[in-house]
Design an enzyme around this catalytic site. Structure first.
Site, PDB file in Angstrom:
ATOM      1  N   GLN A 265     -72.134  -7.146 -44.981  1.00 59.14           N
ATOM      2  CA  GLN A 265     -71.019  -7.088 -45.934  1.00 59.14           C
ATOM      3  C   GLN A 265     -69.899  -8.030 -45.460  1.00 59.14           C
ATOM      4  OE1 GLN A 265     -72.397  -3.629 -44.963  1.00 59.14           O
ATOM      5  NE2 GLN A 265     -73.823  -4.457 -46.427  1.00 59.14           N
TER       6      GLN A 265
ATOM      7  N   GLY B  74     -78.140  -8.287 -47.898  1.00 60.21           N
ATOM      8  CA  GLY B  74     -79.231  -9.214 -48.196  1.00 60.21           C
ATOM      9  C   GLY B  74     -78.890 -10.513 -47.504  1.00 60.21           C
ATOM     10  N   HIS B  75     -79.576 -10.799 -46.413  1.00 58.51           N
ATOM     11  CA  HIS B  75     -79.266 -11.988 -45.614  1.00 58.51           C
ATOM     12  C   HIS B  75     -80.390 -13.011 -45.786  1.00 58.51           C
ATOM     13  CE1 HIS B  75     -76.381  -9.537 -42.820  1.00 58.51           C
ATOM     14  NE2 HIS B  75     -76.053  -9.496 -44.095  1.00 58.51           N
ATOM     15  N   THR B  76     -80.046 -14.144 -46.402  1.00 56.40           N
ATOM     16  CA  THR B  76     -81.056 -15.143 -46.748  1.00 56.40           C
ATOM     17  C   THR B  76     -81.260 -16.145 -45.615  1.00 56.40           C
ATOM     18  OG1 THR B  76     -80.187 -14.955 -48.984  1.00 56.40           O
ATOM     19  CG2 THR B  76     -81.735 -16.771 -48.571  1.00 56.40           C
TER      20      THR B  76
ATOM     21  N   GLY C  69     -68.560 -10.323 -48.601  1.00 55.95           N
ATOM     22  CA  GLY C  69     -70.000 -10.395 -48.342  1.00 55.95           C
ATOM     23  C   GLY C  69     -70.622 -11.676 -48.858  1.00 55.95           C
ATOM     24  N   ASP C  70     -71.892 -11.889 -48.483  1.00 52.16           N
ATOM     25  CA  ASP C  70     -72.687 -13.034 -48.928  1.00 52.16           C
ATOM     26  C   ASP C  70     -72.098 -14.381 -48.525  1.00 52.16           C
ATOM     27  OD1 ASP C  70     -74.363 -11.171 -50.141  1.00 52.16           O
ATOM     28  OD2 ASP C  70     -73.239 -11.225 -52.013  1.00 52.16           O
TER      29      ASP C  70
ATOM     30  N   ALA D 223     -78.491 -11.437 -53.423  1.00 50.42           N
ATOM     31  CA  ALA D 223     -79.769 -11.491 -52.703  1.00 50.42           C
ATOM     32  C   ALA D 223     -80.457 -10.117 -52.696  1.00 50.42           C
ATOM     33  CB  ALA D 223     -79.543 -11.980 -51.276  1.00 50.42           C
TER      34      ALA D 223
ATOM     35  N   ARG E 236     -77.719  -9.500 -59.113  1.00 52.06           N
ATOM     36  CA  ARG E 236     -76.583  -9.515 -60.049  1.00 52.06           C
ATOM     37  C   ARG E 236     -75.816 -10.828 -59.918  1.00 52.06           C
ATOM     38  NH1 ARG E 236     -73.361  -4.237 -58.305  1.00 52.06           N
ATOM     39  NH2 ARG E 236     -74.076  -4.968 -56.278  1.00 52.06           N
TER      40      ARG E 236
ATOM     41  N   ASN F 189     -78.086  -2.345 -48.203  1.00 53.32           N
ATOM     42  CA  ASN F 189     -77.180  -2.978 -49.175  1.00 53.32           C
ATOM     43  C   ASN F 189     -77.015  -4.455 -48.837  1.00 53.32           C
ATOM     44  OD1 ASN F 189     -75.851  -2.218 -46.797  1.00 53.32           O
ATOM     45  ND2 ASN F 189     -73.955  -1.587 -47.792  1.00 53.32           N
TER      46      ASN F 189
ATOM     47  N   LYS G  83     -74.042 -15.251 -43.723  1.00 50.82           N
ATOM     48  CA  LYS G  83     -74.165 -14.750 -42.343  1.00 50.82           C
ATOM     49  C   LYS G  83     -75.592 -14.914 -41.808  1.00 50.82           C
ATOM     50  CE  LYS G  83     -72.733 -10.800 -43.933  1.00 50.82           C
ATOM     51  NZ  LYS G  83     -72.316 -11.150 -45.298  1.00 50.82           N
TER      52      LYS G  83
HETATM   53  P1  GDP Z   1     -75.255 -13.243 -46.344  1.00 51.29           P
HETATM   54  O1  GDP Z   1     -75.403 -11.917 -47.013  1.00 51.29           O
HETATM   55  O2  GDP Z   1     -73.878 -13.454 -45.801  1.00 51.29           O
HETATM   56  O3  GDP Z   1     -76.324 -13.519 -45.317  1.00 51.29           O
HETATM   57  O4  GDP Z   1     -75.442 -14.334 -47.504  1.00 51.29           O
HETATM   58  P2  GDP Z   1     -76.547 -14.305 -48.667  1.00 51.29           P
HETATM   59  O5  GDP Z   1     -77.859 -14.679 -48.096  1.00 51.29           O
HETATM   60  O6  GDP Z   1     -76.470 -13.066 -49.462  1.00 51.29           O
HETATM   61  O7  GDP Z   1     -75.982 -15.430 -49.624  1.00 51.29           O
HETATM   62  C1  GDP Z   1     -75.761 -16.731 -49.191  1.00 51.29           C
HETATM   63  C2  GDP Z   1     -76.562 -17.687 -50.100  1.00 51.29           C
HETATM   64  O8  GDP Z   1     -76.118 -18.999 -49.888  1.00 51.29           O
HETATM   65  C3  GDP Z   1     -78.048 -17.713 -49.755  1.00 51.29           C
HETATM   66  O9  GDP Z   1     -78.762 -17.985 -50.923  1.00 51.29           O
HETATM   67  C4  GDP Z   1     -78.154 -18.864 -48.767  1.00 51.29           C
HETATM   68  O10 GDP Z   1     -79.450 -19.459 -48.759  1.00 51.29           O
HETATM   69  C5  GDP Z   1     -77.147 -19.820 -49.336  1.00 51.29           C
HETATM   70  N1  GDP Z   1     -76.467 -20.676 -48.364  1.00 51.29           N
HETATM   71  C6  GDP Z   1     -76.045 -20.386 -47.100  1.00 51.29           C
HETATM   72  N2  GDP Z   1     -75.351 -21.416 -46.588  1.00 51.29           N
HETATM   73  C7  GDP Z   1     -75.329 -22.370 -47.543  1.00 51.29           C
HETATM   74  C8  GDP Z   1     -74.732 -23.667 -47.634  1.00 51.29           C
HETATM   75  O11 GDP Z   1     -74.058 -24.142 -46.730  1.00 51.29           O
HETATM   76  N3  GDP Z   1     -74.906 -24.341 -48.805  1.00 51.29           N
HETATM   77  C9  GDP Z   1     -75.624 -23.843 -49.853  1.00 51.29           C
HETATM   78  N4  GDP Z   1     -75.731 -24.581 -50.948  1.00 51.29           N
HETATM   79  N5  GDP Z   1     -76.189 -22.635 -49.799  1.00 51.29           N
HETATM   80  C10 GDP Z   1     -76.028 -21.911 -48.672  1.00 51.29           C
HETATM   81  P1  IMO Z   2     -74.254  -8.742 -47.345  1.00 51.64           P
HETATM   82  O1  IMO Z   2     -74.512  -8.236 -45.956  1.00 51.64           O
HETATM   83  C1  IMO Z   2     -72.014  -8.389 -51.051  1.00 51.64           C
HETATM   84  C2  IMO Z   2     -70.880  -4.363 -52.320  1.00 51.64           C
HETATM   85  C3  IMO Z   2     -71.535  -3.805 -53.574  1.00 51.64           C
HETATM   86  C4  IMO Z   2     -70.425  -2.890 -54.074  1.00 51.64           C
HETATM   87  C5  IMO Z   2     -69.828  -2.340 -52.786  1.00 51.64           C
HETATM   88  C6  IMO Z   2     -70.383  -0.974 -52.381  1.00 51.64           C
HETATM   89  O2  IMO Z   2     -75.460  -9.330 -48.007  1.00 51.64           O
HETATM   90  O3  IMO Z   2     -73.068  -9.637 -47.366  1.00 51.64           O
HETATM   91  P2  IMO Z   2     -72.685  -0.110 -51.402  1.00 51.64           P
HETATM   92  O4  IMO Z   2     -74.103  -0.361 -51.832  1.00 51.64           O
HETATM   93  O5  IMO Z   2     -72.389  -0.556 -50.018  1.00 51.64           O
HETATM   94  O6  IMO Z   2     -72.231   1.291 -51.658  1.00 51.64           O
HETATM   95  O7  IMO Z   2     -71.790  -1.010 -52.394  1.00 51.64           O
HETATM   96  O8  IMO Z   2     -70.146  -3.281 -51.765  1.00 51.64           O
HETATM   97  N1  IMO Z   2     -71.825  -4.827 -51.281  1.00 51.64           N
HETATM   98  C7  IMO Z   2     -72.056  -6.107 -50.997  1.00 51.64           C
HETATM   99  N2  IMO Z   2     -71.605  -7.236 -51.593  1.00 51.64           N
HETATM  100  N3  IMO Z   2     -72.813  -8.474 -49.966  1.00 51.64           N
HETATM  101  C8  IMO Z   2     -73.254  -7.357 -49.345  1.00 51.64           C
HETATM  102  O9  IMO Z   2     -73.950  -7.404 -48.187  1.00 51.64           O
HETATM  103  C9  IMO Z   2     -72.913  -6.107 -49.885  1.00 51.64           C
HETATM  104  N4  IMO Z   2     -73.198  -4.834 -49.550  1.00 51.64           N
HETATM  105  C10 IMO Z   2     -72.512  -4.043 -50.398  1.00 51.64           C
HETATM  106  O10 IMO Z   2     -71.844  -4.816 -54.484  1.00 51.64           O
HETATM  107  O11 IMO Z   2     -69.433  -3.656 -54.699  1.00 51.64           O
HETATM  108 MG    MG Z   3     -75.966 -11.108 -48.859  1.00 50.80          MG
END
Ligand code: GDP
Ligand code: IMO
Ligand code: MG
Length: 421
Positions: A221, A39-41, A11-12, A296, A300, A37, A15
């Site tokens: 995720q 968090g897409h930034t 995850g994170d 996000a 944590r 669960n 996306k």
């Molecule tokens: P997602 O859950 O897959 O949408 O990703 P998240 O939003 O949880 O986490 C990705 C983090 O990385 C966010 O704070 C974005 O703003 C940041 N981000 C995404 N692409 C880049 C990149 O290429 N470089 C940097 N420095 N940050 C990025």
């Molecule tokens: P995005 O879409 C990162 C992790 C939780 C935990 C496990 C189970 O932003 O990438 P849950 O709440 O689904 O029962 O938690 O999965 N988890 C994520 N980790 N990015 C996420 O979503 C997540 N969604 C759940 O931290 O380990």
């Molecule tokens: Mg995320």
């Protein structure tokens, strides 16, 4: 025709940013699994925002955004998100649609999530406590209430019946928190949800496909959190992989064309569970600091480590990934040397596959050392401007995974993306 964007790690991977970038090329953006669960930034006009359940195409007003039946939807979070989106001038009544088969997250699901985690003690999954596991349990247990049920006059009666069942479970877990306030908020928010565009998702999307519209399915995720193929039991409760698109939207497999896999140039994980390339040292600390690796959704700190090519090869295989986007490449700009795990030592034996139960074996990564490019790439725009050492890193990933890295992301903004081929 349907393309998919999904995460290949835990995850994170970024996306949200990538979906927002590609959205102009599509007619519909659809979420097919997960719930709040996620968090897409995204950065919209330079301003940061985080989406949890609303698809990341929402800021393109001419695009249709669909919350598919495979999602578990919390009306309380949804109302809050809709308010945020509105503050950017977007009216969700125009471009957000919700499948009637989408399962609802109830206040008791959140309570059950919390109670279950507390009962696990040291074995905690590290759930986001958004009620995901209990909501999917009610789906497969055939008890759930769905968005379409909100339009039924017996909804409250059905709710009370299910609530009683949940209360028994909560009592057995010695959960005594008062959730009256959560329930009041829930009932306010379902009023709001009833006013939104509730549609028959499967006809809605197949109709669009047959009219020649282009669909982008947005994963939440990551593949290593998939309920079947992830690091079970430290996973989420949905099918995060490309197969989940079919059941999560009601579309046939042959409609899927490109599967775009997102990977960070390194690796992170939030929550408990195996993470073979984790760095519990200053290097891990540095990645967290430079990459601003804090959740996000929950805030944590994310665990950080080198890129894991064994896990990525596995993820490319189960998803049928056709192209890769490597994000957060700029985070590695200052490093003199990078590492990439190309093989595991499982209980001391070389292994190229992801083991069945990662928690029961000792996994040591076999790392390859790679020279860093030590150049600020954040303002670069094209492939030919990239430092040679970064080009070599990309070529190495291409050949190690057998799938081309088609784009690299070099910063969080919409424009910070470079096509590599
Ligand atoms: P997602 O859950 O897959 O949408 O990703 P998240 O939003 O949880 O986490 C990705 C983090 O990385 C966010 O704070 C974005 O703003 C940041 N981000 C995404 N692409 C880049 C990149 O290429 N470089 C940097 N420095 N940050 C990025
Ligand atoms: P995005 O879409 C990162 C992790 C939780 C935990 C496990 C189970 O932003 O990438 P849950 O709440 O689904 O029962 O938690 O999965 N988890 C994520 N980790 N990015 C996420 O979503 C997540 N969604 C759940 O931290 O380990
Ligand atoms: Mg995320």
């Amino acid at each position: 025709m349907v393309d998919v964007i999904l995460g290949l790690q835990w995850g994170d991977e970024g996306k949200g940013k990538i979906v927002d970038y590609f959205a102009p090329q599509y007619d519909v953006v659809a979420r097919f699994q997960g719930g709040p669960n996620a968090g897409h930034t995204l950065y919209v006009g330079g301003k940061k925002t985080v989406l949890h359940q609303i698809p990341s195409g929402i800021f393109h007003e001419d695009k249709v955004n669909l919350i598919g039946n495979g999602v578990v939807l919390d009306p309380v979070t949804l109302k809050r998100e809709c308010d945020t989106v509105k503050s950017f001038g977007v009216d969700v009544k125009k471009n957000l649609f919700i499948a009637e088969r989408t399962n609802l997250i109830l206040p008791t699901h959140r309570a059950l999530d919390k109670a279950a985690e507390l009962a696990k003690g040291n074995e905690k999954i590290g759930s986001t406590l958004k009620g995901i596991g209990p909501a999917y349990m009610d789906k497969t247990g055939r008890n759930a209430l769905r968005v379409g049920d909100l339009l039924d006059k017996n909804f409250t009666t059905q709710y009370i019946k299910l609530r009683l069942k949940h209360q028994k479970l909560l009592d057995s877990l010695n959960f005594s928190e008062d959730i009256t306030a959560w329930e009041e908020e829930f009932f306010e928010c379902i009023e709001f949800l009833r006013q939104l565009n509730i549609v028959n998702g499967e006809y809605f999307i197949n109709d669009k496909i047959s009219k020649g519209n282009k669909i982008l399915a947005e994963g939440a995720q990551g593949s290593m959190l998939d309920v079947d193929f992830g690091t079970f039991p430290f996973v989420t409760s949905s099918s995060t992989i490309s197969a989940g698109v079919c059941t999560g939207l009601g579309i046939a497999p042959q409609k899927i064309k490109e599967v775009i896999g997102i990977t960070k140039a390194y690796c992170t994980r939030v929550g408990s569970g195996p993470f073979p390339t984790e760095l519990n040292d200053e290097m891990g600390e540095l990645l967290r600091k430079i990459g601003n690796e804090f959740g996000a959704t929950t805030g944590r700190p994310r665990r950080c480590g080198w890129i894991d090519l064994v896990a990525l090869r596995f993820a490319c295989m189960i998803n049928g990934v056709t192209q890769l986007v490597m994000t957060k490449t700029d985070v590695l700009d200052s490093f003199a040397e990078l590492q990439a795990c190309d093989q595991y030592l499982v209980n001391g034996k070389p292994e190229n596959c992801v083991p069945f139960q990662m928690t029961r074996v000792a996994i040591d990564p076999v790392n390859k050392k790679i020279p860093g490019w030590q150049t600020d790439i954040t303002s670069l725009k094209s492939h030919n401007e990239l430092p040679e050492k970064l080009k070599s890193y990309i070529s190495y990933i291409n050949s190690a995974l057998g799938v081309p890295v088609k784009y690299i992301s070099n910063g969080p903004d919409r424009e910070q993306i470079i096509e590599t081929i």
